[in-house]
Design a protein around this motif. Structure first.
Motif, PDB file in Angstrom:
ATOM      1  N   ARG A   1       0.748  -1.322  -0.029  1.00 50.66           N
ATOM      2  CA  ARG A   1      -0.068  -0.026  -0.147  1.00 50.66           C
ATOM      3  C   ARG A   1       0.745   1.318  -0.035  1.00 50.66           C
ATOM      4  NH1 ARG A   1      -2.773  -3.791   2.723  1.00 50.66           N
ATOM      5  NH2 ARG A   1      -5.026  -3.938   2.060  1.00 50.66           N
TER       6      ARG A   1
ATOM      7  N   TYR B   1       4.440  16.380   2.023  1.00 50.78           N
ATOM      8  CA  TYR B   1       3.208  17.045   3.058  1.00 50.78           C
ATOM      9  C   TYR B   1       3.569  18.338   3.656  1.00 50.78           C
ATOM     10  CZ  TYR B   1      -1.063  14.731   3.059  1.00 50.78           C
ATOM     11  OH  TYR B   1      -2.432  14.448   3.052  1.00 50.78           O
TER      12      TYR B   1
ATOM     13  N   GLY C   1      -5.386   5.743   8.592  1.00 45.67           N
ATOM     14  CA  GLY C   1      -4.821   6.755   7.618  1.00 45.67           C
ATOM     15  C   GLY C   1      -4.077   7.846   7.916  1.00 45.67           C
TER      16      GLY C   1
ATOM     17  N   ASP D   1      -1.627   3.776  10.190  1.00 47.61           N
ATOM     18  CA  ASP D   1      -1.282   4.092   8.996  1.00 47.61           C
ATOM     19  C   ASP D   1      -0.430   2.905   8.278  1.00 47.61           C
ATOM     20  OD1 ASP D   1      -1.181   6.998   7.217  1.00 47.61           O
ATOM     21  OD2 ASP D   1       0.204   5.697   6.372  1.00 47.61           O
ATOM     22  N   ALA D   2      -0.638   2.862   6.955  1.00 53.30           N
ATOM     23  CA  ALA D   2       0.293   1.708   6.113  1.00 53.30           C
ATOM     24  C   ALA D   2       1.693   2.160   6.136  1.00 53.30           C
ATOM     25  CB  ALA D   2      -0.665   1.437   4.981  1.00 53.30           C
TER      26      ALA D   2
ATOM     27  N   ALA E   1      -5.851  -0.298   6.567  1.00 54.17           N
ATOM     28  CA  ALA E   1      -7.156   0.012   6.893  1.00 54.17           C
ATOM     29  C   ALA E   1      -8.100  -0.917   6.770  1.00 54.17           C
ATOM     30  CB  ALA E   1      -7.838   1.165   6.060  1.00 54.17           C
ATOM     31  N   GLU E   2      -7.734  -1.946   5.821  1.00 57.70           N
ATOM     32  CA  GLU E   2      -8.646  -3.172   5.601  1.00 57.70           C
ATOM     33  C   GLU E   2      -8.516  -4.337   6.500  1.00 57.70           C
ATOM     34  OE1 GLU E   2      -6.358  -1.505   3.740  1.00 57.70           O
ATOM     35  OE2 GLU E   2      -7.369  -1.094   1.905  1.00 57.70           O
TER      36      GLU E   2
ATOM     37  N   GLN F   1      -9.071  10.777   6.707  1.00 55.42           N
ATOM     38  CA  GLN F   1      -9.125  12.037   5.889  1.00 55.42           C
ATOM     39  C   GLN F   1      -8.090  11.840   4.758  1.00 55.42           C
ATOM     40  OE1 GLN F   1      -8.592  15.983   7.737  1.00 55.42           O
ATOM     41  NE2 GLN F   1      -7.780  16.713   5.774  1.00 55.42           N
ATOM     42  N   THR F   2      -8.621  11.806   3.511  1.00 57.53           N
ATOM     43  CA  THR F   2      -8.034  11.552   2.195  1.00 57.53           C
ATOM     44  C   THR F   2      -7.159  10.281   2.336  1.00 57.53           C
ATOM     45  OG1 THR F   2      -6.137  13.082   3.005  1.00 57.53           O
ATOM     46  CG2 THR F   2      -7.976  13.885   1.301  1.00 57.53           C
TER      47      THR F   2
HETATM   48  C1  LIG Z   1      -3.149  11.784   1.546  1.00 61.62           C
HETATM   49  S1  LIG Z   1      -2.356  10.986   2.950  1.00 61.62           S
HETATM   50  C2  LIG Z   1      -3.568  11.784   4.301  1.00 61.62           C
HETATM   51  C3  LIG Z   1      -2.784  11.657   5.663  1.00 61.62           C
HETATM   52  C4  LIG Z   1      -3.728  12.212   6.651  1.00 61.62           C
HETATM   53  N1  LIG Z   1      -5.078  11.747   6.938  1.00 61.62           N
HETATM   54  C5  LIG Z   1      -3.886  13.854   6.431  1.00 61.62           C
HETATM   55  O1  LIG Z   1      -4.982  14.055   5.891  1.00 61.62           O
HETATM   56  O2  LIG Z   1      -3.053  14.506   6.607  1.00 61.62           O
HETATM   57  C6  LIG Z   1      -3.064   9.341   2.863  1.00 61.62           C
HETATM   58  C7  LIG Z   1      -2.480   8.501   3.887  1.00 61.62           C
HETATM   59  O3  LIG Z   1      -3.227   7.305   3.888  1.00 61.62           O
HETATM   60  C8  LIG Z   1      -2.258   6.100   4.064  1.00 61.62           C
HETATM   61  N2  LIG Z   1      -2.894   5.201   3.401  1.00 61.62           N
HETATM   62  C9  LIG Z   1      -3.120   4.819   2.354  1.00 61.62           C
HETATM   63  N3  LIG Z   1      -3.617   3.627   1.989  1.00 61.62           N
HETATM   64  C10 LIG Z   1      -3.848   3.141   3.232  1.00 61.62           C
HETATM   65  C11 LIG Z   1      -4.213   1.780   3.633  1.00 61.62           C
HETATM   66  N4  LIG Z   1      -5.056   0.903   2.831  1.00 61.62           N
HETATM   67  N5  LIG Z   1      -4.235   1.525   5.010  1.00 61.62           N
HETATM   68  C12 LIG Z   1      -3.807   2.635   5.913  1.00 61.62           C
HETATM   69  N6  LIG Z   1      -3.226   3.528   5.586  1.00 61.62           N
HETATM   70  C13 LIG Z   1      -3.313   3.915   4.201  1.00 61.62           C
HETATM   71  C14 LIG Z   1      -1.041   6.700   3.554  1.00 61.62           C
HETATM   72  O4  LIG Z   1       0.078   6.006   3.878  1.00 61.62           O
HETATM   73  C15 LIG Z   1      -1.186   8.116   3.707  1.00 61.62           C
HETATM   74  O5  LIG Z   1      -0.355   8.479   4.866  1.00 61.62           O
END
Ligand SMILES: C[S@@+](CC[C@H](N)C(=O)[O-])C[C@H]1O[C@@H](n2cnc3c(N)ncnc32)[C@H](O)[C@@H]1O
Length: 246
Positions: A14, A24, A60, A81-82, A108-109, A124-125
């Motif tokens: 992931r 970021y 996440g 977080d992944a 997350a899954e 969030q996102t």
């Molecule tokens: C766009 S960033 C957003 C981070 C934070 N939520 C924010 O808004 O500042 C997406 C985050 O989701 C995590 N992520 C993506 N797919 C994921 C998954 N399947 N399970 C857990 N985390 C995941 C990524 O590692 C990353 O840190």
């Protein structure tokens, strides 16, 4: 950092190309990034409400910006977080802020938590990088206590930001080739399929992806959000897990 036994392998798959804590930090330091983060944060906090004393999970959690804010507001916050690098950045942010955050590496899954563990889950996102949102929503519903709430913010499909990112995907961006943009209806359906009861979908970030446009439209973004979801780059929704009645 705690992690489930197979978390590293699941998380490697992931890992997002070109999205790390430095990217970021650079985004937040730009005018466009600062305004956009502030607008998104305002909408998320409005939907999240009072968190004092709540057991709260951020799925996440990235570099921990929202998680730390929620801990400062009195929640007992866990982040998952992944990405190991994001978790390390979140740990550093919590240390600097002097707030406790429980941080886990995991997908997350397959959330590494027992059922009905949290009063609230926020995300969030993250779904924007998850092709099938159903398993993640199922896991979120599982770890929520009855009567608990999910607040999720996602990238909207009908916006100039999504159009531009689709073009970047066609031009070969490995990050945006993994991108997914949701409609308000899709977000509601994902919540309902997981057994949650969604409230209305809210929109934000109506300006094109240009700093000067963000500056000009910042004062009216909230007004547009009350009128339409069309054009919103950011969508947010609150969904409740029904309380169990005897
Ligand atoms: C766009 S960033 C957003 C981070 C934070 N939520 C924010 O808004 O500042 C997406 C985050 O989701 C995590 N992520 C993506 N797919 C994921 C998954 N399947 N399970 C857990 N985390 C995941 C990524 O590692 C990353 O840190």
């Amino acid at each position: 950092m705690e992690q489930s036994s197979n978390a590293p392998a699941q998380c490697d798959r992931r890992a997002l190309p070109g999205l790390d804590p430095q990217v970021y930090a650079k985004w937040r330091a730009s005018e466009l990034g600062a305004i956009t983060e502030r607008i998104e944060r305002r909408l998320m906090l409005e939907l999240i409400g009072d968190v004092t004393g709540k057991r709260l999970l951020e799925v996440g959690c990235g570099d921990g910006a929202l998680a730390v804010e929620l801990a400062k507001r009195g929640a007992e916050v866990t982040g998952v977080d992944a990405s190991e690098r994001m978790i390390a950045a979140a740990r550093e942010r919590a240390r600097e802020a002097g707030v406790p955050l429980a941080l886990h590496l995991g997908p997350a899954e397959a959330l590494p938590f027992k059922a009905e563990d949290f009063d609230m889950v926020v995300a969030q996102t993250i779904l924007c990088f998850v092709a099938d949102g159903s398993p993640a929503f199922g896991e979120i519903a599982r770890v929520l206590k009855p009567g608990g709430r999910l607040v999720i913010g996602e990238l909207g499909r009908w916006s100039s930001w999504a159009a531009e990112r689709r073009v970047r995907a066609w031009l070969g961006s490995p990050l945006w080739q993994r991108g997914h943009f949701r409609t308000p209806g899709e977000l509601k359906r994902l919540a309902e399929q997981a057994g949650l009861v969604p409230g209305p979908v809210h929109g934000a970030v109506y300006y094109p992806r240009i700093g000067i446009a963000a500056r000009w439209m910042d004062p009216i973004d909230g007004v547009l959000g009350r009128v339409t979801k069309i054009g919103a780059a950011f969508l947010a929704i609150s969904a409740e897990k029904p309380a169990v009645h005897a």
